[in-house]
Design an enzyme around this catalytic site. Structure first.
Site, PDB file in Angstrom:
ATOM      1  N   GLY A  10       0.828  -1.206   0.000  1.00  0.00           N
ATOM      2  CA  GLY A  10       0.000   0.000   0.000  1.00  0.00           C
ATOM      3  C   GLY A  10       0.857   1.248   0.000  1.00  0.00           C
ATOM      4  NE  ARG A  25      -2.381  -4.348  -0.836  1.00  0.00           N
ATOM      5  CZ  ARG A  25      -1.874  -3.637   0.167  1.00  0.00           C
ATOM      6  NH1 ARG A  25      -0.714  -3.968   0.698  1.00  0.00           N
ATOM      7  NH2 ARG A  25      -2.532  -2.600   0.661  1.00  0.00           N
ATOM      8  CG  ASP A  40       4.272  -6.667   7.869  1.00  0.00           C
ATOM      9  OD1 ASP A  40       3.517  -6.146   7.024  1.00  0.00           O
ATOM     10  OD2 ASP A  40       3.870  -7.408   8.784  1.00  0.00           O
ATOM     11  CB  THR A  62       2.855   0.556   6.181  1.00  0.00           C
ATOM     12  OG1 THR A  62       1.479   0.351   6.535  1.00  0.00           O
ATOM     13  CG2 THR A  62       3.687   0.182   7.385  1.00  0.00           C
ATOM     14  CG  ASP A  81      -1.443  -0.478   8.170  1.00  0.00           C
ATOM     15  OD1 ASP A  81      -2.265   0.417   7.904  1.00  0.00           O
ATOM     16  OD2 ASP A  81      -1.354  -1.533   7.508  1.00  0.00           O
ATOM     17  CG  ASP A 122       1.595  -3.033  10.636  1.00  0.00           C
ATOM     18  OD1 ASP A 122       2.417  -2.384   9.982  1.00  0.00           O
ATOM     19  OD2 ASP A 122       0.848  -3.884  10.121  1.00  0.00           O
ATOM     20  NE  ARG A 149      -2.431  -4.966   5.835  1.00  0.00           N
ATOM     21  CZ  ARG A 149      -2.907  -5.221   4.607  1.00  0.00           C
ATOM     22  NH1 ARG A 149      -3.729  -6.205   4.423  1.00  0.00           N
ATOM     23  NH2 ARG A 149      -2.535  -4.487   3.586  1.00  0.00           N
TER      24      ARG A 149
END
Ligand code: F6P
Length: 320
Positions: A12, A73, A104, A126, A128, A130, A172
């Site tokens: 993304g 992706r 990741d 990202t 996110d 994360d 996510r």
């Protein structure tokens, strides 16, 4: 010695990716390397979609959202055959090293390439936030600021109409965007996947708030916790509020990066190239306590961020 360095963005997109590309390219050129951009992430690598990068080709992109190299992706790159073919194409085209800018999932591919003996560095990007190995990922701060601005606008209309707004943010499986934005905007309730959702608890809180004379509320829910629509359906009709749903979704991925993201991207991009020059491979350049630090790529998914105990407590303290 690295003569030709390739760079790609994958997964993304995240605001600040262009700043990272610019930094990678300019650091490579500064060190007398040739810089090559790979279009469309790993898919472009498998298609041999390479473009030469000059100082000028990364001019004026620093504060632009998205990624000039585009992204994708790529399912094929999740398989060992895809990675083998990628490494072969890199070698055939005379590349000596690769910088992968992404999340990741993208780092799994990067690790596969590094394991084949091809020098690779990762730059964490990202919205996110994360990933382990870095305190923040590129794009997270911008996404939170965008969400914050949207919620501030929603509060205007929520208070004018005595309404409950349920706002869904991306992330996510992680609740970092919801948490950061919710704390910053004073959301009355924040739902994150890291904490079990208790609908009855939300109902009780809303009822008490109403009894106290509170006429409007904002609930922020992370997509991984519960969709805003589902939460709305659960709460609808049971309280005096007139709930409305807003899904911020991909809005959070666009726009120009904040100063924090653009400057971090510049530092991490340069750090990644420097690490490769120093002979390192299979590492990511992360921001740890304000400094660029290298760690193994797999730390990104093996040592993922966790919500701190103090933030968990804050969720209860600050809720309605
Ligand atoms: O990983 C970034 C992210 O924006 C997540 O927050 C979200 O769940 C996902 O990507 C959406 O992916 P896509 O753009 O493929 O719909």
């Amino acid at each position: 010695m690295i003569k030709k360095l390739a760079v790609l963005t994958s997964g993304g997109d995240a605001p600040g990716m262009n700043a990272a590309i610019r930094s990678v390219v300019r650091t490579a050129l500064y060190n007398n390397m040739e810089a090559v951009g790979i279009m469309n992430g790993y898919q472009g690598l498998l298609n041999g979609d390479f473009i030469p990068m000059s100082k000028g080709s990364v001019g004026g992109i620093l504060l632009h959202g998205g990624t000039i190299l585009r992204t994708a992706r790529c399912m094929e790159f999740m398989k060992p055959e895809g990675i083998d073919r990628g490494v072969e194409i890199l070698r055939k085209n005379g590349m000596d090293a690769l910088v992968v800018i992404g999340g990741d999932g993208s780092f799994h591919g990067a690790k596969g390439i590094a394991d084949k003996g091809f020098p690779v560095a990762g730059v964490p990007a990202t919205i996110d936030n994360d990933m382990g190995g870095t305190d923040f990922t590129i794009g997270f701060d911008t996404a939170c600021n965008t969400a914050l601005e949207c919620v501030a606008r929603l509060r205007d209309t929520a208070s004018s109409h005595d309404r409950l707004f349920i706002v869904e943010v991306m992330g996510r499986n992680a609740g970092f965007i919801a948490l950061q934005t919710g704390i910053a905007c004073g959301a009355e309730y924040i739902a994150i996947p890291e904490k079990p959702l208790d609908i009855d608890h939300i109902r009780t809180k809303l009822r008490y708030a109403r009894e106290r004379g509170k006429t409007h509320s904002i609930i922020i829910t992370a997509e991984g916790a519960c969709s805003a629509q589902k939460l709305c359906d659960e709460l609808k009709g049971k309280e005096d509020y007139d709930p409305r749903v807003v899904v911020l979704g991909h809005l959070l991925r666009g726009g120009h990066p904040t100063c924090t993201d653009a400057s971090m991207a510049a530092r991490l991009g340069a750090g990644a190239v420097q690490g490769l020059i120093n002979g390192e491979s299979g590492f990511m350049a992360g921001m740890v306590n304000g400094s660029v630090e290298f760690s193994p790529l797999e730390r990104a998914w093996k040592e993922k961020h966790e919500i701190s105990d103090s933030d968990m407590k804050l969720l209860s303290v600050l809720s309605i």
